[in-house]
Design an enzyme around this catalytic site. Structure first.
Site, short mmCIF file in Angstrom:
data_model
loop_
_atom_site.label_atom_id
_atom_site.label_comp_id
_atom_site.label_asym_id
_atom_site.label_seq_id
_atom_site.Cartn_x
_atom_site.Cartn_y
_atom_site.Cartn_z
N SER A 1 0.87 -1.16 0.00
CA SER A 1 0.00 0.00 0.00
C SER A 1 0.92 1.22 0.00
O SER A 1 1.78 1.36 0.87
CB SER A 1 -0.89 -0.02 1.23
OG SER A 1 -1.86 1.00 1.14
N GLU A 2 0.75 2.10 -0.98
CA GLU A 2 1.78 3.11 -1.22
C GLU A 2 1.90 4.16 -0.13
O GLU A 2 2.84 4.96 -0.13
CB GLU A 2 1.59 3.76 -2.60
CG GLU A 2 0.32 4.56 -2.79
CD GLU A 2 -0.80 3.73 -3.41
OE1 GLU A 2 -0.80 2.49 -3.25
OE2 GLU A 2 -1.68 4.34 -4.07
#
Lengths: 218, 233, 233, 218
Positions: free
Chosen positions: D46-47
């Site tokens: 998840s960035e």
């Protein structure tokens, strides 16, 4: 009398202020850590990835995983932190270190410094010195004023390959403390017992001598 | 090996695929935090013509210094090469090509290589031999030079503790160049003192995520001290 | 305050010196890990004409969103501005200048600002509106654009735990932009949930060294959740 | 029959391999996490700074400090790690993520993608999408093949502002799976019950139809 190594270190320590993060190069700069005034807090940065370097370890405290940039075993003070080399130089390059003190072979009145290489004779590499001089606003160079044969190391123009260009503003030698501005050395302090004339004789770059040149207090 | 388990059980397997004339990015500072056993394995394999980026080249008989003995290294990219007579001799004779690179620039070149940044500007080295032939540009009245990133066919590094997924923790100043070196290698090989089960490391305390690690091996380390300096009680 | 003790005891003191038309770099992602109380203090001070770099602009009535209510923000540098009707309205009307910046580029611009790197090349945004007017260069057959770094007069951020020297630890994904934002501010102000005595944090577990922190304050936090999403047992 | 959202997610999941680090965009890509085969390990990035994203939390597990890039509360799997946004995008930009799946408004046969802005109508920003498409080698775009009024979204040239140029090599729509190479769409699979003719009719960019076009197995 020319300053001894210990006296140079004492004068370096006068540049410290309470709350300063300081990077001290190998040799005389490192000695300055012994002269931090008792009522002052200074935190030492070691560019291999340590902020808050302490004294050398007791024999039983020696830890191969805890060294300084000179590869000496060290300890950490309370409040120390550890980080990678990229983070360490982000800190240095980004100007977060308050004072950097390092040695040199030559400095000139343009603020250039040569400290890492004597072509054909000595090629050890620049280590972190190029980053340190490019990153810090506040740099003090410590060196002897002249070679043993009397050749000035405070030049009109450096002869050796440069470590940094136009970045040095303050030089401490065994004879004098000088600032560098507008292409000139400006004499600020003379070592106890050393005459302004002697300093002038051993300074090749243009030297401004203000009316009042203080004698260093050590 | 399945899923995310990166553990290999022999140093031969750890460096499988390493060939002559490859580029290696290596962690360590002096002899602190160096991948001792991976270096020994390179010596054993006899791989030649290597380009190695590492802050130092070890000392005579220790660290990367042992790869100089059989002239396995063609080129070193390093910031400091003192403490090594054989190195100086090979450099002076021209046997060994050396690209002296400032320490912070070297660290950032590795980080950039791992981070998909092909080049960056830095003031370090402007107006010095390091800046020769490099683009100079002014930003806000200061001069900077353009430095390109480094990537390697392999990277070799040492960490303290890992889980089997290759999540890493480093110990004290043995961290140094290791995290960036790992990110910059196409095949990143890491040796550690201890491998723990997955889930035993706190996600907030992992220094480098396992995504960067391809192969992981547990070793035992000599940890030679270059300058044993002590005070008396 | 003496030596390295960064603790201040009031939010007024924390933002002393913040003036109209300054640039602020802010940590946080959405409403996660945002410096809630520092934002509230900016509202209280009524500082105007601000340029703020932050991944998001909060939501209506929360986070940086509250600074839009009295039009305190002149320009936002952000990657994502959805979830905020007031923001969209002010942007569409031209009251608010917006520099849309890709999330990774924004993070790297902050890091570069703190690390003394004035510009770097990235493939992100090449051939898109983000790349317009920026230098394009090819490295190894790929196109990259030149992005300049960001620095702020102030940075405002939130961490989890700190010692009095400003050594910081973050908690879970509340870390996000906070570490880089802190490094990019000339005066870095950090609010935390807990301040411990010096020596209580393990040097190996500090996420950001205190050298980057100028002022530190302990606060209490609302921690609004934007999308509370749960599964059933 | 056009694929449902769940079927699209199932087909996305067929791109997973054991040991893949995957970034899934908001919407259908995220749903694909429900279809990871039981004997396969996939780790979700998840960035906003998390590798090893788990399922949504139980009510009592909800933690405001633990969210995904869509700002939803999540959990962590064993072996997860947390990092800063700079590190997260170093990972993405440096090509360390094995597969990226994201939505789009338009894709063209040059591999261009438009996904973040409809001038005058929708300006939410690109978030991490521009970094993701520039950083990943292996990207799958999921979208509907055409608008409700029947206008193709698989174009000869994108009409909306681009998110990335020449970076998309594979597109999954509700009608078909296509590769992109040398300025052409290449039909690889058709949705069950959807004819090649129907796909061709709704594809504006040049479409290569190989002899064997498999029907998707879901």
């Amino acid at each position: 009398m020319a300053l001894t190594r210990e006296q140079l270190a004492q004068r370096v320590a006068q540049e410290f202020h309470d709350g300063y993060y300081v990077n001290l190069g190998i040799g005389i700069p490192t000695l300055a850590a012994n002269y931090i005034p008792k009522d002052m807090q200074v935190m030492l940065q070691s560019e291999n990835g340590l902020l808050g370097m302490g004294q050398f370890p007791l024999d039983e405290e020696v830890d191969a995983d805890l060294i300084n940039a000179g590869k000496q075993t060290v300890t950490m003070v309370p409040g120390a932190s550890i980080f990678s080399s990229a983070e360490s130089f982000a800190m240095i390059r980004g100007g977060h270190v308050d004072l950097t003190v390092l040695g040199a072979f030559e400095v000139d009145c343009q603020g250039n410094i040569a400290s890492y290489m004597i072509p054909g004779k000595l090629i050890k590499g620049m280590g972190g010195a190029m980053d340190l001089v490019a990153g810090a606003d506040n740099i003090m160079v410590t060196m002897t004023h002249a070679s043993k044969s009397g050749a000035s190391k405070l030049l009109a123009e450096c002869t050796l390959p440069l470590t940094g260009k136009g970045c040095i503003k303050r030089v401490l030698t065994d004879l004098a403390l000088m600032d560098i501005a507008e292409g000139k050395f400006i004499l600020r302090e003379r070592a106890p017992g050393v005459s302004v004339e002697e300093i002038a004789k051993l300074t090749e770059g243009e030297l401004i001598i203000p009316e009042n040149v203080l004698e260093m207090t050590l | 090996m399945a899923g995310f388990d990166k553990v290999v059980t022999s140093y031969t397997e750890a460096l499988e695929g390493l060939e002559d004339n490859m580029t290696i990015i290596a962690g360590g500072f002096g002899l602190c935090g160096i991948p001792e056993n991976l270096i020994a394995e390179i010596k054993r394999r006899g791989t030649r013509g290597l380009t190695i980026a590492s802050n130092n080249a070890g000392v005579d008989g220790k660290g990367l210094g042992i790869l100089l003995e059989d002239q396995q290294i063609k080129k070193m990219i390093a910031s400091y090469v003192g403490e090594n007579a054989l190195f100086e001799a090979q450099m002076m004779s021209g046997e060994l090509e050396v690209e002296l690179t400032p320490q912070g620039t070297l660290a950032e070149k590795m980080r950039a290589g791992g981070a998909g940044i092909p080049a960056f500007f830095t003031a370090t080295g402007y107006g010095t031999p390091v800046g020769e032939g490099k683009e100079v540009r002014e930003f806000n009245g200061r001069h900077y030079i353009l430095e390109e990133s480094l990537v390697g066919d392999f990277s070799i590094a040492k960490a303290w503790k890992a889980d089997r997924y290759g999540n890493l923790m480093f110990r004290k100043t043995a961290r140094n160049f290791n995290p960036m070196a790992i990110t910059a290698g196409k095949i990143a090989v890491v040796e550690v003192e201890e491998i723990v089960e997955v889930g035993q490391l706190d996600p907030d305390e992992i220094h480098l995520p396992g995504i960067y690690v391809n192969r992981l091996i547990q070793g035992t380390f000599e940890k030679t001290i270059e300058q044993r300096t002590v005070r008396s009680a």
